[in-house]
Design a protein around this motif. Structure first.
Motif, PDB file in Angstrom:
ATOM      1  N   LEU A 155     -54.915   4.847  28.831  1.00  0.00           N
ATOM      2  CA  LEU A 155     -54.599   6.274  28.637  1.00  0.00           C
ATOM      3  C   LEU A 155     -53.255   6.448  27.939  1.00  0.00           C
ATOM      4  O   LEU A 155     -53.137   7.268  27.023  1.00  0.00           O
ATOM      5  CB  LEU A 155     -54.613   6.998  29.993  1.00  0.00           C
ATOM      6  N   VAL A 156     -52.262   5.643  28.356  1.00  0.00           N
ATOM      7  CA  VAL A 156     -50.955   5.807  27.690  1.00  0.00           C
ATOM      8  C   VAL A 156     -51.009   5.285  26.258  1.00  0.00           C
ATOM      9  O   VAL A 156     -50.239   5.728  25.397  1.00  0.00           O
ATOM     10  CB  VAL A 156     -49.792   5.143  28.486  1.00  0.00           C
ATOM     11  N   GLY A 157     -51.918   4.350  25.980  1.00  0.00           N
ATOM     12  CA  GLY A 157     -52.069   3.824  24.624  1.00  0.00           C
ATOM     13  C   GLY A 157     -52.910   4.726  23.733  1.00  0.00           C
ATOM     14  O   GLY A 157     -52.606   4.911  22.552  1.00  0.00           O
ATOM     15  N   GLN A 158     -53.972   5.303  24.297  1.00  0.00           N
ATOM     16  CA  GLN A 158     -54.889   6.112  23.475  1.00  0.00           C
ATOM     17  C   GLN A 158     -54.466   7.579  23.348  1.00  0.00           C
ATOM     18  O   GLN A 158     -54.957   8.283  22.483  1.00  0.00           O
ATOM     19  CB  GLN A 158     -56.307   6.016  24.045  1.00  0.00           C
ATOM     20  N   TYR A 159     -53.608   8.016  24.280  1.00  0.00           N
ATOM     21  CA  TYR A 159     -53.096   9.399  24.193  1.00  0.00           C
ATOM     22  C   TYR A 159     -51.570   9.335  24.202  1.00  0.00           C
ATOM     23  O   TYR A 159     -50.916   9.724  25.183  1.00  0.00           O
ATOM     24  CB  TYR A 159     -53.636  10.242  25.364  1.00  0.00           C
ATOM     25  N   LYS A 174     -46.136  11.416  30.909  1.00  0.00           N
ATOM     26  CA  LYS A 174     -44.668  11.307  30.861  1.00  0.00           C
ATOM     27  C   LYS A 174     -44.166  10.101  31.655  1.00  0.00           C
ATOM     28  O   LYS A 174     -43.020   9.677  31.482  1.00  0.00           O
ATOM     29  CB  LYS A 174     -44.016  12.607  31.375  1.00  0.00           C
ATOM     30  N   ALA A 175     -44.989   9.561  32.518  1.00  0.00           N
ATOM     31  CA  ALA A 175     -44.622   8.329  33.233  1.00  0.00           C
ATOM     32  C   ALA A 175     -45.917   7.645  33.641  1.00  0.00           C
ATOM     33  O   ALA A 175     -46.926   8.303  33.922  1.00  0.00           O
ATOM     34  CB  ALA A 175     -43.786   8.645  34.467  1.00  0.00           C
ATOM     35  N   GLY A 176     -45.873   6.303  33.666  1.00  0.00           N
ATOM     36  CA  GLY A 176     -47.048   5.527  34.095  1.00  0.00           C
ATOM     37  C   GLY A 176     -46.627   4.543  35.179  1.00  0.00           C
ATOM     38  O   GLY A 176     -45.555   3.935  35.089  1.00  0.00           O
ATOM     39  N   VAL A 177     -47.472   4.426  36.208  1.00  0.00           N
ATOM     40  CA  VAL A 177     -47.198   3.464  37.287  1.00  0.00           C
ATOM     41  C   VAL A 177     -48.468   2.650  37.471  1.00  0.00           C
ATOM     42  O   VAL A 177     -49.544   3.219  37.689  1.00  0.00           O
ATOM     43  CB  VAL A 177     -46.847   4.202  38.602  1.00  0.00           C
ATOM     44  N   VAL A 178     -48.355   1.324  37.345  1.00  0.00           N
ATOM     45  CA  VAL A 178     -49.558   0.497  37.457  1.00  0.00           C
ATOM     46  C   VAL A 178     -49.350  -0.656  38.439  1.00  0.00           C
ATOM     47  O   VAL A 178     -48.301  -1.279  38.472  1.00  0.00           O
ATOM     48  CB  VAL A 178     -50.029  -0.040  36.080  1.00  0.00           C
ATOM     49  N   GLU A 195     -64.897  -9.272  21.819  1.00  0.00           N
ATOM     50  CA  GLU A 195     -65.311  -8.053  22.509  1.00  0.00           C
ATOM     51  C   GLU A 195     -64.381  -7.773  23.699  1.00  0.00           C
ATOM     52  O   GLU A 195     -63.985  -6.627  23.951  1.00  0.00           O
ATOM     53  CB  GLU A 195     -66.751  -8.242  22.995  1.00  0.00           C
ATOM     54  N   MET A 196     -64.041  -8.839  24.426  1.00  0.00           N
ATOM     55  CA  MET A 196     -63.149  -8.666  25.582  1.00  0.00           C
ATOM     56  C   MET A 196     -61.793  -8.119  25.118  1.00  0.00           C
ATOM     57  O   MET A 196     -61.226  -7.231  25.740  1.00  0.00           O
ATOM     58  CB  MET A 196     -62.980  -9.993  26.340  1.00  0.00           C
ATOM     59  N   LEU A 197     -61.308  -8.669  24.022  1.00  0.00           N
ATOM     60  CA  LEU A 197     -60.006  -8.216  23.509  1.00  0.00           C
ATOM     61  C   LEU A 197     -60.085  -6.769  23.017  1.00  0.00           C
ATOM     62  O   LEU A 197     -59.220  -5.943  23.322  1.00  0.00           O
ATOM     63  CB  LEU A 197     -59.546  -9.146  22.379  1.00  0.00           C
ATOM     64  N   ARG A 198     -61.176  -6.481  22.290  1.00  0.00           N
ATOM     65  CA  ARG A 198     -61.325  -5.118  21.737  1.00  0.00           C
ATOM     66  C   ARG A 198     -61.350  -4.047  22.836  1.00  0.00           C
ATOM     67  O   ARG A 198     -60.936  -2.925  22.629  1.00  0.00           O
ATOM     68  CB  ARG A 198     -62.615  -5.026  20.914  1.00  0.00           C
ATOM     69  N   LYS A 199     -61.838  -4.424  24.010  1.00  0.00           N
ATOM     70  CA  LYS A 199     -61.968  -3.415  25.087  1.00  0.00           C
ATOM     71  C   LYS A 199     -60.700  -3.316  25.933  1.00  0.00           C
ATOM     72  O   LYS A 199     -60.651  -2.559  26.906  1.00  0.00           O
ATOM     73  CB  LYS A 199     -63.153  -3.801  25.977  1.00  0.00           C
ATOM     74  N   SER A 200     -59.674  -4.098  25.591  1.00  0.00           N
ATOM     75  CA  SER A 200     -58.503  -4.207  26.474  1.00  0.00           C
ATOM     76  C   SER A 200     -57.370  -3.277  26.054  1.00  0.00           C
ATOM     77  O   SER A 200     -57.153  -3.037  24.862  1.00  0.00           O
ATOM     78  CB  SER A 200     -57.986  -5.649  26.452  1.00  0.00           C
ATOM     79  N   PRO A 201     -56.582  -2.818  27.043  1.00  0.00           N
ATOM     80  CA  PRO A 201     -55.463  -1.906  26.729  1.00  0.00           C
ATOM     81  C   PRO A 201     -54.388  -2.541  25.859  1.00  0.00           C
ATOM     82  O   PRO A 201     -53.700  -1.822  25.135  1.00  0.00           O
ATOM     83  CB  PRO A 201     -54.866  -1.575  28.109  1.00  0.00           C
ATOM     84  N   GLN A 237     -48.969   1.762  20.372  1.00  0.00           N
ATOM     85  CA  GLN A 237     -48.928   3.238  20.343  1.00  0.00           C
ATOM     86  C   GLN A 237     -48.254   3.840  21.583  1.00  0.00           C
ATOM     87  O   GLN A 237     -48.063   5.048  21.658  1.00  0.00           O
ATOM     88  CB  GLN A 237     -50.368   3.778  20.255  1.00  0.00           C
ATOM     89  N   VAL A 238     -47.962   2.971  22.570  1.00  0.00           N
ATOM     90  CA  VAL A 238     -47.464   3.512  23.852  1.00  0.00           C
ATOM     91  C   VAL A 238     -46.066   4.101  23.704  1.00  0.00           C
ATOM     92  O   VAL A 238     -45.186   3.491  23.101  1.00  0.00           O
ATOM     93  CB  VAL A 238     -47.467   2.399  24.942  1.00  0.00           C
ATOM     94  N   LYS A 239     -45.892   5.296  24.295  1.00  0.00           N
ATOM     95  CA  LYS A 239     -44.557   5.919  24.326  1.00  0.00           C
ATOM     96  C   LYS A 239     -44.108   6.123  25.777  1.00  0.00           C
ATOM     97  O   LYS A 239     -42.939   6.373  26.041  1.00  0.00           O
ATOM     98  CB  LYS A 239     -44.621   7.295  23.652  1.00  0.00           C
ATOM     99  N   THR A 240     -45.085   6.067  26.693  1.00  0.00           N
ATOM    100  CA  THR A 240     -44.814   6.406  28.097  1.00  0.00           C
ATOM    101  C   THR A 240     -44.018   5.306  28.805  1.00  0.00           C
ATOM    102  O   THR A 240     -44.409   4.139  28.738  1.00  0.00           O
ATOM    103  CB  THR A 240     -46.177   6.570  28.831  1.00  0.00           C
TER     104      THR A 240
END
Ligand SMILES: CC(=O)N[C@@H](C)C(=O)N[C@@H](C)C(=O)O
Length: 710
Positions: A575-579, A584-588, A629-635, A641-644
């Protein structure tokens, strides 16, 4: 210092009232957040219950004692304190006449016999997957599971020293240590089951104290979930295939397994179920004539809609009692999604079975008639606010359940199972004063994906989310939103008490728990729609749910945070990569960031292939296209593109999503100049569930959110 010298000490039944935390202003101060967390984390959770025998008083009244076990986080002691609490239930077999707690809550200090010192086997298994303690029907023997005794080993350079007894007798010991095997790898059953490799069935004779390790179990399976056969002449168990190698079992009931019976009189072992499926959770009826168990497909999605099967001990016929539900229809039963049935789930007449099942975003109770296959909901919601119900046990038709809602902590409810056809008439009785509701408003939201996001193979599927928001905030205030996608991906949030969302709401944040397409509880088609579409369909579903809730509720679109663990962390990173910039903050927590690199290091490599859209077979070494395929589906693909700003929490001992997944993402974020902080939890596995780790995760998440929302 704790009173270690007492084997049992009394615990205060700590009722936590919601009043102290009922004024929902935005809490800015971290000390306030810590004390809120401390307050809310004190609510104990009910884990098991046992109904004692009926006693008739001298006045003719009848009662039974109910023994329950609870777990409560203790932040000061840094442990989950387990304690027991007893209740008395006066009844007339159909109705509860009077009930209430009796005695004090006692901390459980398990008194144990040191079985391992008898040197017949290794560690005794206590987990839910294999572990069991089962009394024989004659109550003369106990059956349990332990690790097989391993041969003694020594170094090639060990000096030859005979022990004194051998030296005096001039004889050699029976078993010579094996040289060269000192560092042999024992494969284990993965995350949550580390060092469990070769389970054996053991029987203890209560009278003599003798222990025997049962023989006759096929050497290609690992036995577990065992109990005595109807006449005590043998043992029924589930055997999981461990050849050619073991795959992680936790959260993965889709492993090849079958139901077996080993006859102790002749040592013969017979397979009672088919051998190309996954079966688990067998339960014998009180009349000892039938066994019900769950079955799902081998491999494929790690959790699926199950069939409920019944094996008749005398006719040896197996029948399907409840079948797979492919599509969920509003208001109708959506199927069984479970890894375990309650240990006791049969009605007294051995005809009906009670199950709890995830149904869209709720966990509800159902009665299954094993003769007709009819599934009837047990009436719960009319008498209580909607929430989730878990069955703990049923004994002589007395049901014991754990009930909670997103704003009410768990409590215990009991009731007698009404006669067949009258299940709607059940009356529930609370054995504790009902918990006050916290000042949290919540509701379930239904999401219909837009046309362009329909799955062409599985069109028409919808999904849901559970939305929580603080009460008593001024109508015009724009509340920040924390978005939680669940892990799995084939699991679900249900409308139950969840600590993190409840504390967040109490801090003044709204929370959205998203059951995107692929979650359990919505029919098998919904589950099957996701593999091969991960990183796309699930990501779009979460974003769609977020947009819908931003439109419908008074929330601040400039202050949206994403929080997820495991596959939920995979989605948060996507989500932080595609949008970019939306969150405004990400916690994983232990996020999956690269399926390709995870394949070679996780205990569930099949999961990486299946979710990225390829079938799995043991000899599988992915080819370049499958790796691609595994790589293509990965974040990791979207990291540039990540800004968060991202907070990563990693468990040192995680076997499921090895922490190197997080490290890989951390390096990529650093390389792209994205603010990132990593927390590393030694002694913690995938769940980061140790009391200090869990509370530290929460506080750091709160700090991260506070820092990046201002
Ligand atoms: C099957 C499985 O364990 N998948 C992981 C990647 C995952 O997402 N686990 C969930 C259940 C979690 O919340 O840890």
């Amino acid at each position: 210092m704790w009173l270690k010298w007492r084997s049992v000490h009394l615990l205060q039944w700590r009722r936590v009232t919601s009043s102290s935390s009922s004024s929902f202003q935005q809490i800015k101060n971290l000390e306030d957040v810590a004390s809120l967390y401390q307050d809310l984390s004190r609510h104990p959770n009910l884990s098991s219950a046992y109904v004692g025998p009926d006693v008739t008083t001298q006045y003719g009244g009848k009662y039974c004692n109910l023994y329950t076990e609870w777990a409560q986080r203790d932040l000061d002691r840094n442990e989950q304190v387990k304690f027991c609490r007893q209740y008395i239930v006066f009844h007339d077999n159909n109705t509860i006449v009077y009930s209430g707690p009796c005695g004090n809550s006692c901390e459980i200090k398990v008194k144990s016999i040191n079985l391992t010192s008898l040197d017949k086997h290794g560690k005794v298994y206590e987990d839910d997957q294999f572990g069991c303690v089962s009394w024989s029907h004659s109550e003369s023997h106990i059956l349990y599971i332990a690790e097989k005794k391993r041969p003694k080993t020594e170094s090639f350079f060990q000096p030859e020293v005979k022990n004194l007894k051998e030296a005096l007798s001039g004889e050699d010991g029976a078993q010579k240590p094996i040289k060269g095997d000192q560092f042999l790898l024992y494969e284990d059953w993965g995350e949550g089951l580390v060092s469990k490799s070769v389970p054996v069935l053991c029987v203890m004779d209560i009278e003599s104290g003798n222990i025997s390790v049962l023989e006759g179990i096929p050497d290609y399976v690992s036995p577990g979930q065992a109990f005595w056969s109807p006449d005590d002449t043998g043992v029924v168990f589930v055997g999981w295939w461990h050849a050619p190698f073991r795959l992680g079992l936790k959260f993965c009931p889709n492993r090849r397994s079958a139901l077996f019976f080993v006859d102790l009189t002749g040592g013969k072992c017979e397979m009672l179920s088919e051998d190309q499926a996954s079966v688990f959770s067998p339960r014998l009826s009180p009349d000892k004539c039938r066994i019900i168990y769950l079955k799902c497909q081998q491999f494929g999605p790690h959790q699926q809609c199950c069939q409920l099967l019944m094996y008749d001990w005398y006719t040896k016929v197996t029948s399907i009692v409840v079948d797979i539900v492919n599509r969920s229809v509003a208001g109708q039963f959506t199927g069984i999604y479970a890894t375990l049935l309650a240990s006791y789930c049969w009605s007294a007449d051995s005809r009906r079975v009670v199950i709890d099942a995830v149904q869209r975003s709720q966990q509800s109770l159902f009665v299954v008639d094993t003769m007709s296959g009819t599934v009837t909901p047990l009436q719960c919601q009319g008498q209580h606010p909607p929430g989730s119900w878990k069955l703990l046990t049923i004994d002589r038709d007395l049901l014991v359940t754990n009930y909670s809602t997103p704003n009410r902590p768990p409590t215990i409810k009991v009731g007698f199972l009404p006669a067949a056809g009258q299940e709607e008439d059940i009356t529930w009785v609370s054995l504790e004063d009902d918990n006050d509701a916290y000042n949290i408003d919540w509701c379930c939201k239904i999401h219909q994906p837009p046309k362009e996001q329909e799955n062409p193979e599985y069109p028409g599927l919808d999904f849901e989310s559970i939305f929580l928001r603080p009460q008593n905030i001024s109508p015009n205030s724009k509340v920040p939103l924390v978005v939680f996608p669940h892990g799995g991906p084939h699991s679900a949030f249900v409308s139950e008490w969840l600590l993190f969302p409840a504390v967040m709401c109490s801090m003044g944040l709204a929370v959205l728990l998203v059951n995107y397409r692929g979650s359990v509880g919505f029919g098998q088609d919904n589950i099957l729609s996701l593999p091969k579409n991960v990183g796309d369909q699930d990501v779009k579903d979460v974003q769609f749910a977020v947009q819908q809730v931003l439109e419908e509720e008074s929330l601040d679109p400039e202050r949206v945070i994403v929080f997820g663990g495991s596959h939920g962390g995979f989605l948060a990173c996507h989500l932080v990569g595609q949008y970019p910039g939306f969150y405004k903050a990400g916690v994983v927590r232990n996020p999956v960031t690269n399926l390709l690199s995870m394949f070679g290091s996780t205990d569930i490599p099949d999961w990486c292939l299946v979710e990225s859209g390829n079938p799995y077979a043991y000899p599988a070494v992915p080819d370049a296209a499958e790796y691609g395929e595994m790589l293509r589906k990965s974040p990791i693909r979207y990291v540039s593109q990540v800004k968060t700003p991202m907070l990563l929490m990693l468990g040192e001992d995680d076997q499921r999503v090895p922490n190197k997944q997080g490290v890989e993402y951390y390096r990529a974020l650093r390389a792209h100049d994205v603010p990132v902080r990593v927390l590393w939890y030694p002694g913690n596995n995938h769940s980061l569930a140790k009391v200090d780790a869990e509370s530290d995760c929460f506080m750091n998440a709160a700090m991260w959110i506070k820092k990046h929302l201002i």
